[in-house]
Design an enzyme around this catalytic site. Structure first.
Site, PDB file in Angstrom:
ATOM      1  N   ARG A 112       0.855  -1.181   0.000  1.00 50.74           N
ATOM      2  CA  ARG A 112       0.000   0.000   0.000  1.00 50.74           C
ATOM      3  C   ARG A 112       0.894   1.234   0.000  1.00 50.74           C
ATOM      4  NH1 ARG A 112      -0.096   2.060   5.137  1.00 50.74           N
ATOM      5  NH2 ARG A 112      -1.894   3.331   4.693  1.00 50.74           N
ATOM      6  N   GLU A 163      20.985  12.825   2.742  1.00 48.60           N
ATOM      7  CA  GLU A 163      20.961  11.361   2.751  1.00 48.60           C
ATOM      8  C   GLU A 163      20.853  10.840   1.320  1.00 48.60           C
ATOM      9  OE1 GLU A 163      18.333   9.565   5.737  1.00 48.60           O
ATOM     10  OE2 GLU A 163      17.595   8.248   4.156  1.00 48.60           O
ATOM     11  N   TYR A 216      13.814  -5.437   8.720  1.00 51.24           N
ATOM     12  CA  TYR A 216      13.819  -4.066   9.213  1.00 51.24           C
ATOM     13  C   TYR A 216      13.054  -4.040  10.528  1.00 51.24           C
ATOM     14  CZ  TYR A 216      13.324   0.750  10.122  1.00 51.24           C
ATOM     15  OH  TYR A 216      13.389   1.958  10.774  1.00 51.24           O
ATOM     16  N   ASP A 219      11.999  -1.419  13.703  1.00 57.08           N
ATOM     17  CA  ASP A 219      12.094  -0.160  14.417  1.00 57.08           C
ATOM     18  C   ASP A 219      12.646  -0.437  15.812  1.00 57.08           C
ATOM     19  OD1 ASP A 219      11.318   1.990  12.794  1.00 57.08           O
ATOM     20  OD2 ASP A 219       9.207   1.431  12.949  1.00 57.08           O
TER      21      ASP A 219
HETATM   22  P1  FDA Z   1      21.977  -2.528  15.460  1.00 57.70           P
HETATM   23  O1  FDA Z   1      22.403  -2.513  14.037  1.00 57.70           O
HETATM   24  O2  FDA Z   1      21.624  -1.248  16.085  1.00 57.70           O
HETATM   25  O3  FDA Z   1      23.135  -3.193  16.331  1.00 57.70           O
HETATM   26  C1  FDA Z   1      23.894  -4.286  15.894  1.00 57.70           C
HETATM   27  C2  FDA Z   1      25.296  -4.147  16.439  1.00 57.70           C
HETATM   28  O4  FDA Z   1      26.043  -5.343  16.159  1.00 57.70           O
HETATM   29  C3  FDA Z   1      26.065  -2.995  15.819  1.00 57.70           C
HETATM   30  O5  FDA Z   1      26.520  -2.123  16.832  1.00 57.70           O
HETATM   31  C4  FDA Z   1      27.239  -3.690  15.113  1.00 57.70           C
HETATM   32  O6  FDA Z   1      28.437  -2.950  15.149  1.00 57.70           O
HETATM   33  C5  FDA Z   1      27.369  -4.975  15.908  1.00 57.70           C
HETATM   34  N1  FDA Z   1      28.038  -6.039  15.152  1.00 57.70           N
HETATM   35  C6  FDA Z   1      27.742  -6.475  13.910  1.00 57.70           C
HETATM   36  N2  FDA Z   1      28.619  -7.422  13.520  1.00 57.70           N
HETATM   37  C7  FDA Z   1      29.482  -7.601  14.560  1.00 57.70           C
HETATM   38  C8  FDA Z   1      30.625  -8.428  14.767  1.00 57.70           C
HETATM   39  N3  FDA Z   1      31.053  -9.258  13.808  1.00 57.70           N
HETATM   40  N4  FDA Z   1      31.286  -8.344  15.927  1.00 57.70           N
HETATM   41  C9  FDA Z   1      30.886  -7.480  16.893  1.00 57.70           C
HETATM   42  N5  FDA Z   1      29.807  -6.668  16.754  1.00 57.70           N
HETATM   43  C10 FDA Z   1      29.116  -6.724  15.596  1.00 57.70           C
HETATM   44  N6  FDA Z   1      13.922   2.919  14.304  1.00 57.70           N
HETATM   45  C11 FDA Z   1      12.940   3.661  14.879  1.00 57.70           C
HETATM   46  O7  FDA Z   1      12.250   3.169  15.767  1.00 57.70           O
HETATM   47  N7  FDA Z   1      12.765   4.964  14.489  1.00 57.70           N
HETATM   48  C12 FDA Z   1      13.506   5.552  13.531  1.00 57.70           C
HETATM   49  O8  FDA Z   1      13.293   6.723  13.194  1.00 57.70           O
HETATM   50  C13 FDA Z   1      14.538   4.770  12.914  1.00 57.70           C
HETATM   51  N8  FDA Z   1      15.313   5.316  11.957  1.00 57.70           N
HETATM   52  C14 FDA Z   1      16.222   4.533  11.314  1.00 57.70           C
HETATM   53  C15 FDA Z   1      16.963   5.092  10.278  1.00 57.70           C
HETATM   54  C16 FDA Z   1      17.877   4.294   9.592  1.00 57.70           C
HETATM   55  C17 FDA Z   1      18.650   4.907   8.464  1.00 57.70           C
HETATM   56  C18 FDA Z   1      18.017   2.939   9.930  1.00 57.70           C
HETATM   57  C19 FDA Z   1      18.938   2.052   9.149  1.00 57.70           C
HETATM   58  C20 FDA Z   1      17.310   2.404  10.979  1.00 57.70           C
HETATM   59  C21 FDA Z   1      16.391   3.194  11.686  1.00 57.70           C
HETATM   60  N9  FDA Z   1      15.677   2.684  12.743  1.00 57.70           N
HETATM   61  C22 FDA Z   1      14.715   3.453  13.327  1.00 57.70           C
HETATM   62  C23 FDA Z   1      15.875   1.276  13.196  1.00 57.70           C
HETATM   63  C24 FDA Z   1      16.896   1.137  14.332  1.00 57.70           C
HETATM   64  O9  FDA Z   1      18.161   1.561  13.900  1.00 57.70           O
HETATM   65  C25 FDA Z   1      16.909  -0.342  14.747  1.00 57.70           C
HETATM   66  O10 FDA Z   1      15.672  -0.666  15.336  1.00 57.70           O
HETATM   67  C26 FDA Z   1      17.989  -0.701  15.721  1.00 57.70           C
HETATM   68  O11 FDA Z   1      19.226  -0.347  15.203  1.00 57.70           O
HETATM   69  C27 FDA Z   1      17.936  -2.198  15.966  1.00 57.70           C
HETATM   70  O12 FDA Z   1      18.877  -2.577  16.896  1.00 57.70           O
HETATM   71  P2  FDA Z   1      19.739  -3.900  16.714  1.00 57.70           P
HETATM   72  O13 FDA Z   1      20.386  -4.117  18.014  1.00 57.70           O
HETATM   73  O14 FDA Z   1      18.890  -4.979  16.155  1.00 57.70           O
HETATM   74  O15 FDA Z   1      20.790  -3.573  15.557  1.00 57.70           O
END
Ligand code: FDA
Length: 382
Positions: free
Chosen positions: A172, A311, A359, A361
């Site tokens: 949608r 961006e 993805y 949030d």
């Molecule tokens: P996240 O990616 O944050 O953490 C994973 C960690 O694992 C990282 O720090 C990484 O360095 C680490 N890692 C990976 N491989 C590794 C390795 N081999 N060894 C050691 N460490 C390692 N959400 C929302 O609610 N509102 C919003 O406005 C936005 N806006 C937004 C914009 C953009 C551009 C993106 C990409 C995402 C958002 N989000 C968002 C989503 C938000 O970023 C997301 O919910 C969180 O990052 C999720 O957290 P995680 O812990 O799952 O991953």
């Protein structure tokens, strides 16, 4: 150590915090030099303006459990997110709403009249038989609105001609027949009063939690690497699932973003936090102006400089930061194959946006970590 958490984003920190509160000793490693994953933010050095290094992050949720949980670590401002878009030199409110429609058609349609107009314009294609993103988009909102606000914006996001994009990328397109231009519809919304990093640091601030930064789980020279820990200690892994298995089932595809940050000698560049640019003649998709996220920080807000971030969006290579799953049919097959492999791992729990190739949030990442904790570690169930 009772638990190793790979990744200090919201998923990893929520697991670590719950485990520490239950008396377990937890080590969190992250390959980046800072905690917090993609939600990390920092004060820009010239202006003190809080900049979200990995793209703008707005917190919102309708989940009472998550809301109660996050309020243990931070209070929230009353910020309400709204987005505008500049199309052919004119600014419109987003998401497309009655205000956008009436401004675009230079009209004063009532909700029923606007709905009837869009329905008539959408009749050019049928959603069920649409062949690609362009036909599906027209079938959903009609050609004029689709071409102005969705077609080229999406083409820029995917760097792909809309004829060649699959209709599957949309089910949608958001159109509202009221003047409501709040971006989110959730019960709670706001920004952490003293910033994301303060919030994330408070989650990790527990005697039972040790955080080690700059440690890559796949670096065999580090003591806490994959082959030294799997089977020895329970592991929660929040890095990319394909990387964990050394891409045995192929690399899953992602889009990434490039950010161009600039400090400007003007108090206010665009009057709002996010301005979209849906036209092809502008190479970026959005401009963020961070001071507008915190108008309550009066001294900083009133300063005579501002920070903006343009961006740009493109397909990710293996060395780029993975941001949005592309989710092609091949990716979906690959993910299923990785899920099968994951079942065979000894006490390794895959979570978060990278570990599940979804993805999420922030409230979803926190909510799914709370569920994982309850279901797989605490002995309770949902
Ligand atoms: P996240 O990616 O944050 O953490 C994973 C960690 O694992 C990282 O720090 C990484 O360095 C680490 N890692 C990976 N491989 C590794 C390795 N081999 N060894 C050691 N460490 C390692 N959400 C929302 O609610 N509102 C919003 O406005 C936005 N806006 C937004 C914009 C953009 C551009 C993106 C990409 C995402 C958002 N989000 C968002 C989503 C938000 O970023 C997301 O919910 C969180 O990052 C999720 O957290 P995680 O812990 O799952 O991953």
């Amino acid at each position: 150590m009772d638990l190793l958490v790979v990744g200090s984003g919201f998923f990893g920190l929520t697991i670590a915090e719950r485990a520490a509160a239950a008396g377990r000793k937890v080590t969190v490693i992250d390959r980046r030099p800072h905690i917090g994953g993609n939600a990390y933010s920092e004060a820009e050095s010239q202006t003190g303006i809080e900049v979200h290094r990995y793209g703008a992050h707005l917190f919102h949720t309708s989940n009472p459990t998550v809301w109660e949980y996050v309020n243990r670590f931070t209070t929230f401002t009353n910020y309400v997110h709204r987005v505008y878009t500049t199309h052919k030199g004119v600014v419109f409110p987003m998401p497309v709403n009655l205000g956008t429609i009436n401004q675009f058609f230079q009209a004063a349609y009532t909700p029923d009249q606007a709905r009837a107009l869009v329905r008539e314009q959408a009749g050019e294609f049928d959603v069920k038989t649409a062949q690609n993103f362009e036909e599906k988009g027209i079938a959903l909102v009609g050609r004029p609105l689709f071409e102005a606000f969705f077609r080229d914006y999406t083409a820029k996001q995917w760097q792909t001609d809309p004829h060649k994009l699959s209709g599957d990328i949309v089910s949608r397109l958001p159109v509202r027949y009221t003047y409501d231009n709040r971006y989110f519809n959730d019960t709670w919304e706001g920004l952490p009063t003293d910033g994301y990093t303060a919030w994330l640091e408070r989650m990790a601030d527990h005697d039972n939690i040790e955080v080690k930064l700059g440690v890559d789980y796949f670096d065999a020279s580090q003591p806490l690497n994959k082959s030294a820990t799997v089977g020895q200690v329970p592991v929660v892994y929040t890095g990319p699932v394909d990387r964990y298995f050394d891409y045995a089932e192929g690399a899953l595809s992602w889009r990434t973003l490039d950010f161009e940050q600039e400090v400007l000698d003007t108090a206010d560049f665009q009057g709002t936090s996010v301005m979209n640019y849906p036209d092809l003649d502008v190479p970026y998709t959005r401009i963020h102006e961070f001071k507008h996220f915190h108008p309550e920080r009066k001294d900083i807000f009133n300063g005579d400089k501002t920070v903006i971030m343009r961006e740009f969006s493109r397909f990710a290579n293996r060395d780029d930061e993975p941001y949005y799953p592309v989710n092609t049919p091949a990716d979906r097959d690959g993910l299923l194959a990785y899920r099968e492999l994951a079942k065979g791992e000894n006490d390794v729990h895959f979570g978060g946006r990278l570990g599940t190739y979804q993805y999420l949030d922030m409230h979803m990442a926190i909510g799914s970590a709370l569920s994982m904790w309850r279901n797989q570690f605490s002995g309770e169930s949902d």
